[in-house]
Design a protein around this motif. Structure first.
Motif, PDB file in Angstrom:
ATOM      1  N   PHE A  44      46.962  32.239  38.991  1.00  0.00           N
ATOM      2  CA  PHE A  44      46.490  33.421  38.648  1.00  0.00           C
ATOM      3  C   PHE A  44      45.079  33.434  38.000  1.00  0.00           C
ATOM      4  CE2 PHE A  44      47.570  37.222  35.565  1.00  0.00           C
ATOM      5  CZ  PHE A  44      47.612  37.973  36.610  1.00  0.00           C
ATOM      6  N   VAL A  45      44.164  34.126  38.550  1.00  0.00           N
ATOM      7  CA  VAL A  45      42.661  34.109  38.178  1.00  0.00           C
ATOM      8  C   VAL A  45      42.562  35.568  37.517  1.00  0.00           C
ATOM      9  CG1 VAL A  45      40.335  34.132  38.899  1.00  0.00           C
ATOM     10  CG2 VAL A  45      42.122  32.647  40.212  1.00  0.00           C
ATOM     11  N   VAL A  46      42.096  35.427  36.131  1.00  0.00           N
ATOM     12  CA  VAL A  46      41.979  36.564  35.469  1.00  0.00           C
ATOM     13  C   VAL A  46      40.634  36.791  35.338  1.00  0.00           C
ATOM     14  CG1 VAL A  46      42.416  37.498  33.223  1.00  0.00           C
ATOM     15  CG2 VAL A  46      44.284  36.131  34.090  1.00  0.00           C
ATOM     16  N   LEU A  47      40.298  37.988  35.819  1.00  0.00           N
ATOM     17  CA  LEU A  47      38.789  38.517  35.727  1.00  0.00           C
ATOM     18  C   LEU A  47      38.732  39.849  34.739  1.00  0.00           C
ATOM     19  CD1 LEU A  47      37.910  38.554  39.737  1.00  0.00           C
ATOM     20  CD2 LEU A  47      37.346  36.650  37.945  1.00  0.00           C
ATOM     21  N   ASP A  48      37.664  40.125  34.442  1.00  0.00           N
ATOM     22  CA  ASP A  48      37.450  41.458  33.538  1.00  0.00           C
ATOM     23  C   ASP A  48      37.582  42.491  34.546  1.00  0.00           C
ATOM     24  OD1 ASP A  48      37.010  42.919  31.380  1.00  0.00           O
ATOM     25  OD2 ASP A  48      34.788  42.706  31.304  1.00  0.00           O
ATOM     26  N   GLY A  49      38.757  43.346  34.138  1.00  0.00           N
ATOM     27  CA  GLY A  49      39.078  44.517  35.041  1.00  0.00           C
ATOM     28  C   GLY A  49      39.954  44.343  36.119  1.00  0.00           C
ATOM     29  N   ILE A  50      40.275  43.143  36.592  1.00  0.00           N
ATOM     30  CA  ILE A  50      41.306  42.813  37.635  1.00  0.00           C
ATOM     31  C   ILE A  50      41.844  41.577  37.682  1.00  0.00           C
ATOM     32  CG2 ILE A  50      39.587  42.438  39.575  1.00  0.00           C
ATOM     33  CD1 ILE A  50      41.198  44.003  41.201  1.00  0.00           C
ATOM     34  N   SER A  51      42.952  41.237  37.887  1.00  0.00           N
ATOM     35  CA  SER A  51      43.268  39.825  38.112  1.00  0.00           C
ATOM     36  C   SER A  51      43.987  39.637  39.716  1.00  0.00           C
ATOM     37  CB  SER A  51      44.436  39.688  36.908  1.00  0.00           C
ATOM     38  OG  SER A  51      43.774  39.706  35.652  1.00  0.00           O
ATOM     39  N   HIS A  52      44.220  38.486  39.830  1.00  0.00           N
ATOM     40  CA  HIS A  52      44.623  38.077  41.342  1.00  0.00           C
ATOM     41  C   HIS A  52      45.555  37.071  41.321  1.00  0.00           C
ATOM     42  CE1 HIS A  52      42.325  40.904  43.437  1.00  0.00           C
ATOM     43  NE2 HIS A  52      41.048  40.653  42.516  1.00  0.00           N
ATOM     44  N   ALA A  53      46.651  37.058  41.918  1.00  0.00           N
ATOM     45  CA  ALA A  53      47.548  35.706  42.342  1.00  0.00           C
ATOM     46  C   ALA A  53      47.110  35.376  43.576  1.00  0.00           C
ATOM     47  CB  ALA A  53      49.086  36.293  41.988  1.00  0.00           C
ATOM     48  N   ILE A  54      46.994  33.957  43.714  1.00  0.00           N
ATOM     49  CA  ILE A  54      46.757  33.423  45.040  1.00  0.00           C
ATOM     50  C   ILE A  54      47.929  32.983  45.695  1.00  0.00           C
ATOM     51  CG2 ILE A  54      45.099  31.859  45.966  1.00  0.00           C
ATOM     52  CD1 ILE A  54      43.501  33.974  44.486  1.00  0.00           C
ATOM     53  N   LEU A  55      48.247  33.418  46.734  1.00  0.00           N
ATOM     54  CA  LEU A  55      49.301  32.864  47.627  1.00  0.00           C
ATOM     55  C   LEU A  55      48.804  32.011  48.728  1.00  0.00           C
ATOM     56  CD1 LEU A  55      50.057  36.287  46.818  1.00  0.00           C
ATOM     57  CD2 LEU A  55      52.282  35.125  47.287  1.00  0.00           C
ATOM     58  N   TYR A  56      48.693  30.840  48.420  1.00  0.00           N
ATOM     59  CA  TYR A  56      47.782  29.705  49.287  1.00  0.00           C
ATOM     60  C   TYR A  56      48.928  29.306  50.200  1.00  0.00           C
ATOM     61  CZ  TYR A  56      45.137  25.661  50.639  1.00  0.00           C
ATOM     62  OH  TYR A  56      44.445  24.688  51.162  1.00  0.00           O
ATOM     63  N   LYS A  57      48.367  29.632  51.623  1.00  0.00           N
ATOM     64  CA  LYS A  57      49.113  29.431  52.735  1.00  0.00           C
ATOM     65  C   LYS A  57      50.625  29.670  53.065  1.00  0.00           C
ATOM     66  CE  LYS A  57      46.163  25.259  54.149  1.00  0.00           C
ATOM     67  NZ  LYS A  57      46.218  23.944  54.413  1.00  0.00           N
ATOM     68  N   ARG A  58      50.976  30.813  52.143  1.00  0.00           N
ATOM     69  CA  ARG A  58      52.132  31.532  52.247  1.00  0.00           C
ATOM     70  C   ARG A  58      52.313  32.578  53.292  1.00  0.00           C
ATOM     71  NH1 ARG A  58      55.449  29.405  48.558  1.00  0.00           N
ATOM     72  NH2 ARG A  58      54.424  28.348  46.763  1.00  0.00           N
ATOM     73  N   GLN A  59      53.510  32.793  54.011  1.00  0.00           N
ATOM     74  CA  GLN A  59      53.638  33.796  54.764  1.00  0.00           C
ATOM     75  C   GLN A  59      53.424  35.251  54.239  1.00  0.00           C
ATOM     76  OE1 GLN A  59      57.111  33.839  56.769  1.00  0.00           O
ATOM     77  NE2 GLN A  59      56.620  35.421  58.269  1.00  0.00           N
TER      78      GLN A  59
END
Length: 280
Positions: A147-162
């Protein structure tokens, strides 16, 4: 209420952004943005409003949901540069909602690169897996996602998942309910195929969109892929549904010290559109 608006469409790798140049009260940003996204001729994925800079930038863009967007940062910088006769290699200092940083946009012949806010932290996000199969020993009920938390938006990384709608919505539900993020993304990433599919949500508007490309999601992906790099430059091009974006991350002593995204941008001719929103 009815509004007549001057709109320029920017297309950074398919992440079509409606740039409104008329003065608009902030209380109408969200409803006008929603109305613009419903216009079929625009094919817009997001909307922003050019406003007066507040802390030293040359140009400022307020996204309709108050979120941060890397592609929108590139777009407003490129738009301002073209309108003001800037040349390839020139820099434009841009302000964008969701970030307190002054972000430099470097103009290219057919697009732009922009500096991105540094990650606040890299954490883990526990998400209940809607695709869990108890009969499959490889299947997991709880996914512990980067879970990469940036200023203003955060993203969960689904690595090689369908890539499934059920899993994408489960991730967004978790971000919505367990964090205070203004916006979030479920980023399906495959670095072997150099591909990425972004699903992005904005809290203030409630919108969930399978985006054609996502600049901050691209940066978040590269930040995570570069997690084991101690010092140096990590650069990657990721193919997305609407085109490709490049991102590069610089690290010193294990910490991210700079991040950038870049790629082509197409600007369309300004047109006037009439939109109607609900009365106050």
């Amino acid at each position: 209420m009815e509004f007549q608006l001057h709109v320029t469409m920017a297309d950074p790798a398919g992440n079509r952004t409606a740039i409104v140049t008329d003065p608009v009260s902030p209380k109408y940003y969200a409803p006008i943005g929603a109305a613009l996204l419903k216009l079929p001729e625009l094919k817009a994925e997001q909307a922003g409003f050019q406003t007066k800079p507040s802390h030293g930038g040359e140009v400022r863009l307020e996204m309709s949901g108050g979120e941060f967007c890397g592609n929108a940062t590139r777009s407003i910088g490129y738009f301002y540069a073209i309108k003001n006769g800037r040349k390839p290699g020139d820099m434009v200092s841009a302000e964008v909602s969701g970030s307190t940083d002054l972000l430099n946009v470097r103009i290219d012949k057919d697009g732009a690169w922009c500096a991105m806010p540094l990650p606040l932290r890299i954490a883990r996000l526990a998400v209940r897996n809607p695709d869990y199969n108890p009969g499959d020993p490889r299947s997991k009920n709880i996914l512990n996602l980067p879970f990469v938390v940036l200023d203003g938006i955060s993203h969960a990384i689904l690595y090689k998942r369908q890539c499934t709608p059920q899993l994408a919505d489960a991730v967004i539900d978790t971000i919505r309910d367990r964090t205070n993020a203004a916006a979030g993304g479920a980023i399906f990433l495959d670095d072997v195929q150099h591909s990425m599919t972004p699903y992005v949500w904005v809290r203030s508007t409630g919108t969930r969109v399978w985006e054609s490309s996502c600049g901050s999601g691209t940066l978040a992906s590269v930040i995570w892929l570069a997690r084991n790099l101690k010092s140096g430059l990590y650069r990657l091009e990721l193919r997305q549904p609407g085109g490709s974006l490049l991102a590069e991350v610089e690290k010193e002593y294990g910490h991210v010290c700079a991040g950038r995204i870049g790629g082509p941008i197409t600007l369309e001719e300004e047109k006037v559109y009439t939109v109607t929103t609900a009365d106050d």
